[in-house]
Write a protein that holds these residues in place. Sequence first.
Motif, PDB file in Angstrom:
ATOM      1  N   GLY A 272      -9.665  -4.179  17.681  1.00 40.82           N
ATOM      2  CA  GLY A 272      -9.703  -5.496  18.176  1.00 40.82           C
ATOM      3  C   GLY A 272     -10.603  -5.828  19.227  1.00 40.82           C
ATOM      4  N   GLN A 273     -10.804  -6.833  19.564  1.00 42.84           N
ATOM      5  CA  GLN A 273     -11.606  -7.441  20.662  1.00 42.84           C
ATOM      6  C   GLN A 273     -10.628  -7.764  21.787  1.00 42.84           C
ATOM      7  OE1 GLN A 273     -14.475 -10.657  19.673  1.00 42.84           O
ATOM      8  NE2 GLN A 273     -15.708 -10.151  21.225  1.00 42.84           N
TER       9      GLN A 273
ATOM     10  N   VAL B 156       3.316  -4.128  18.664  1.00 44.53           N
ATOM     11  CA  VAL B 156       2.462  -5.412  18.347  1.00 44.53           C
ATOM     12  C   VAL B 156       2.759  -5.471  16.830  1.00 44.53           C
ATOM     13  CG1 VAL B 156       0.416  -4.492  19.914  1.00 44.53           C
ATOM     14  CG2 VAL B 156       0.742  -3.436  17.700  1.00 44.53           C
ATOM     15  N   LEU B 157       2.300  -6.612  16.559  1.00 39.78           N
ATOM     16  CA  LEU B 157       2.460  -6.968  14.819  1.00 39.78           C
ATOM     17  C   LEU B 157       1.176  -6.639  14.366  1.00 39.78           C
ATOM     18  CD1 LEU B 157       4.187 -10.473  14.882  1.00 39.78           C
ATOM     19  CD2 LEU B 157       5.183  -8.267  14.208  1.00 39.78           C
ATOM     20  N   CYS B 158       1.203  -6.184  13.191  1.00 40.74           N
ATOM     21  CA  CYS B 158       0.112  -5.684  12.384  1.00 40.74           C
ATOM     22  C   CYS B 158      -0.073  -6.038  11.042  1.00 40.74           C
ATOM     23  CB  CYS B 158      -0.114  -4.201  12.400  1.00 40.74           C
ATOM     24  SG  CYS B 158      -0.015  -3.438  13.974  1.00 40.74           S
ATOM     25  N   ALA B 159      -0.910  -6.733  10.332  1.00 35.91           N
ATOM     26  CA  ALA B 159      -1.332  -7.040   9.120  1.00 35.91           C
ATOM     27  C   ALA B 159      -1.513  -5.887   8.362  1.00 35.91           C
ATOM     28  CB  ALA B 159      -2.154  -8.100   8.869  1.00 35.91           C
TER      29      ALA B 159
ATOM     30  N   VAL C 137      -2.381  -8.510  15.188  1.00 33.11           N
ATOM     31  CA  VAL C 137      -2.323 -10.084  15.301  1.00 33.11           C
ATOM     32  C   VAL C 137      -2.241 -10.394  16.594  1.00 33.11           C
ATOM     33  CG1 VAL C 137      -0.814 -11.985  14.584  1.00 33.11           C
ATOM     34  CG2 VAL C 137      -0.858 -10.052  13.007  1.00 33.11           C
ATOM     35  N   GLY C 138      -2.922 -11.557  16.837  1.00 35.51           N
ATOM     36  CA  GLY C 138      -3.485 -12.163  18.098  1.00 35.51           C
ATOM     37  C   GLY C 138      -3.226 -13.709  17.932  1.00 35.51           C
TER      38      GLY C 138
ATOM     39  N   SER D  50      -6.856 -17.066  23.477  1.00 37.41           N
ATOM     40  CA  SER D  50      -6.415 -17.642  24.609  1.00 37.41           C
ATOM     41  C   SER D  50      -7.396 -18.954  24.793  1.00 37.41           C
ATOM     42  CB  SER D  50      -6.910 -16.856  25.895  1.00 37.41           C
ATOM     43  OG  SER D  50      -8.466 -16.503  25.812  1.00 37.41           O
ATOM     44  N   GLU D  51      -7.517 -19.655  25.896  1.00 37.70           N
ATOM     45  CA  GLU D  51      -8.223 -20.751  26.287  1.00 37.70           C
ATOM     46  C   GLU D  51      -9.640 -20.342  26.324  1.00 37.70           C
ATOM     47  OE1 GLU D  51      -7.296 -22.779  29.926  1.00 37.70           O
ATOM     48  OE2 GLU D  51      -4.956 -22.813  29.505  1.00 37.70           O
ATOM     49  N   GLU D  52      -9.980 -19.089  26.577  1.00 39.08           N
ATOM     50  CA  GLU D  52     -11.551 -18.816  26.415  1.00 39.08           C
ATOM     51  C   GLU D  52     -11.639 -18.404  24.906  1.00 39.08           C
ATOM     52  OE1 GLU D  52      -9.136 -16.938  28.560  1.00 39.08           O
ATOM     53  OE2 GLU D  52      -9.521 -17.988  30.295  1.00 39.08           O
ATOM     54  N   GLY D  53     -10.628 -18.117  24.105  1.00 33.63           N
ATOM     55  CA  GLY D  53     -10.974 -17.904  22.715  1.00 33.63           C
ATOM     56  C   GLY D  53     -10.834 -16.527  22.408  1.00 33.63           C
ATOM     57  N   TYR D  54     -10.296 -15.528  23.311  1.00 35.35           N
ATOM     58  CA  TYR D  54     -10.275 -13.974  22.862  1.00 35.35           C
ATOM     59  C   TYR D  54      -8.889 -14.018  22.381  1.00 35.35           C
ATOM     60  CZ  TYR D  54     -14.819 -14.250  25.054  1.00 35.35           C
ATOM     61  OH  TYR D  54     -16.023 -14.679  25.357  1.00 35.35           O
ATOM     62  N   PRO D  55      -8.624 -12.936  22.053  1.00 34.31           N
ATOM     63  CA  PRO D  55      -7.124 -12.463  21.103  1.00 34.31           C
ATOM     64  C   PRO D  55      -6.236 -12.212  22.782  1.00 34.31           C
ATOM     65  CG  PRO D  55      -9.193 -11.447  20.134  1.00 34.31           C
ATOM     66  CD  PRO D  55      -9.456 -11.864  21.221  1.00 34.31           C
TER      67      PRO D  55
END
Length: 107
Positions: A45-46, A61-64, A82-83, A86-91
């Motif tokens: 993930g990013q 964490v939650l995982c699909a 799962v994320g 944020s306001e910046e668009g990152y998980p």
Amino acid sequence: MVDSPFDVELEVGEVIDAEPFLEAEKPKMTKLWIDLGDEEIQSAGQLDHHYDTTELVGRQVLCATNLGSVRIAGFKSEALTVGVPSEEGYPVLVSPDDDVPLGGTLY
């Protein structure tokens, strides 16, 4: 693969290891190894925008887990961690407020 978003199985896992994913094309990627209680899986993930890899270890964490797997720069990602953006668009990771049994499913 699922046909409907209601078919997605979300399970609680604990990050047992994490490292920067320097081989990935996207910036700030992280490799995760996650314990689901009855099995261990990998996820990518990013996450480096908000998390240092050392602070991810031990986090629930939650995982699909039933979306299938993909290979990203040779790394097999078996679940979507799962994320929400944020306001910046990152998980920003979604996780339970209290420790819960690993492998528990969201309902």
